[in-house]
Design an enzyme around this catalytic site. Sequence first.
Site, short mmCIF file in Angstrom:
data_model
loop_
_atom_site.label_atom_id
_atom_site.label_comp_id
_atom_site.label_asym_id
_atom_site.label_seq_id
_atom_site.Cartn_x
_atom_site.Cartn_y
_atom_site.Cartn_z
N TYR A 118 6.05 -0.03 8.94
CA TYR A 118 6.51 0.29 7.33
C TYR A 118 9.06 -0.21 8.83
O TYR A 118 8.82 0.19 10.05
CB TYR A 118 7.39 1.65 8.25
CG TYR A 118 6.41 2.07 6.65
CD1 TYR A 118 6.92 1.63 5.02
CD2 TYR A 118 5.12 2.97 6.57
CE1 TYR A 118 6.32 2.27 3.83
CE2 TYR A 118 4.55 3.07 5.28
CZ TYR A 118 4.79 2.48 4.27
OH TYR A 118 4.31 3.19 3.09
N ARG B 28 -1.12 2.87 3.16
CA ARG B 28 -1.42 1.25 2.89
C ARG B 28 -2.64 0.69 3.63
O ARG B 28 -1.89 -0.07 5.22
CB ARG B 28 0.21 1.18 3.51
CG ARG B 28 1.32 1.87 2.70
CD ARG B 28 1.45 2.26 1.26
NE ARG B 28 1.98 0.80 0.76
CZ ARG B 28 3.88 0.66 0.24
NH1 ARG B 28 3.91 1.63 0.76
NH2 ARG B 28 3.50 -0.22 -0.47
N SER C 291 3.27 0.20 -4.10
CA SER C 291 2.96 -1.22 -4.67
C SER C 291 3.67 -1.69 -5.67
O SER C 291 3.76 -2.61 -6.35
CB SER C 291 1.69 -1.68 -3.25
OG SER C 291 2.02 -2.01 -2.43
N ASP D 201 -2.39 2.18 -4.59
CA ASP D 201 -1.16 1.95 -3.46
C ASP D 201 -0.73 2.21 -4.87
O ASP D 201 -0.12 0.78 -5.29
CB ASP D 201 -1.00 0.59 -3.25
CG ASP D 201 -0.04 1.00 -2.42
OD1 ASP D 201 1.35 1.90 -2.97
OD2 ASP D 201 -0.24 -0.10 -1.14
N GLN E 193 -5.73 -0.21 -1.25
CA GLN E 193 -4.68 -1.07 -2.42
C GLN E 193 -4.71 -0.96 -4.20
O GLN E 193 -4.19 -0.78 -4.45
CB GLN E 193 -5.13 -2.44 -1.70
CG GLN E 193 -4.72 -3.49 -0.60
CD GLN E 193 -4.69 -4.65 -0.20
OE1 GLN E 193 -5.33 -5.33 -0.92
NE2 GLN E 193 -3.90 -4.64 0.44
#
Length: 378
Positions: free
Chosen positions: A225, A120, A131, A128, A125
């Site tokens: 996280y 992440r 997401s 990902d 991105q």
Amino acid sequence: MKLGIPRERHEGERRVAATPETVMQLAGLGLDVLIEAGAGAAAGHSDHDYDRAGARIVPTLQPADLDILVHVRPLETAMAMALKRGAVTVGLASPSSELATVQALADGGVTSFALELVPRISRAQSMDALSSQALVAGYRCVLEAAIRLPRFFPLYMTAAGTVPPARVLVLGAGVAGLQAIGTAKRLGARVSANDIRPASADEVASMGGTFIKLDLETAEASGGYARELSADRGALQRELLAPHVAQADVLITTAAVPGRRAPLLVSRQMVQGMRPGSVVVDLAAESGGNVEGAVPGQDILVPTADGQGHVTLVGLKDAPSAMASDASRLYAKNVANLLALMTRDGTVAPDFDDDVIAGACLTHDGGVRHLPTAEALA
Ligand code: NAD
């Protein structure tokens, strides 16, 4: 190299791992793209669309003929076993629960990439998928609540009277939760939210939500996280959340801790303490549930404590698949972008010095590269 796109085998799965747009991107990398007939139909793409984008339509993919296989759901073990040595796969792999398939991929000398393992970090991105799919799920769960709520979301001031806005409470403000906050705000609700990560207060505010600060320490693990709360802390969190839950017309829960069962944030008693007609949508129902009694794929009517009615408790299932068109559009880009990172002149040749490639790799060269999965298999 031959790249195959299968019809998804998992019952009810409507997404597809490549769209006509990404077929063009993949063909542009020099790959020979094959797609199973009808693979994109549920996501709104006909065989004709794929044909025009440069793919060859085949009645059934022969895994043994492929150099690369892209997929949405974790592969069935039989499919993994049918792949040839040195083949490359890219897709969601649920390594912690699909150990037999991981073993088959490793034993068969397949180089598999699990999109859940893509780091992440900013550079990754565009690859990902957690997401991109959480965004879809977060949006969807608000709509699921809105159609079940016997009230408006927005404030209405009309000649016939004023209707106050609905109060929406979101628990868990990760990617899905933030998207739920934004969607509920756009529908005009008054939105509040809670999360246990320290950064979440600012993130909630940036989406227009009011952060509920509980007298509870934050719990963050590595990589940004959440950390699992102890049993005592979890009980305290439920106690502190109870009055906020009781005031909500809509409760949306999206809390998760990587590699763990979803935390229980809301007891049955808390649901019973809500007003009749209220709606609860548990996005975590498939991974253990944030709300006691939530069943994936079912609406359950929970009688309220005042005996005046019930609360609708929705256990959400396959939320991204329910919006297969846009979910596939984003997912397919994630897949194609990861493949683009490791393809030169029509050949997929992963460079394991690249953090994104090394991080996303599940099996390679006969072994399991992802340490927690290797330990689980040992
Ligand atoms: P997730 O799906 O693992 O969890 C959802 C949310 O539940 C998280 O915000 C978590 O803090 C929260 N949660 C866990 N236990 C809880 C509890 N007891 N009470 C309330 N909330 C609880 O999370 P995610 O959406 O995958 O995001 C995880 C992290 O990764 C976040 O910090 C996010 O900002 C970050 N992230 C970074 C990038 C990037 O930089 N490229 C991309 C996506 C996400």
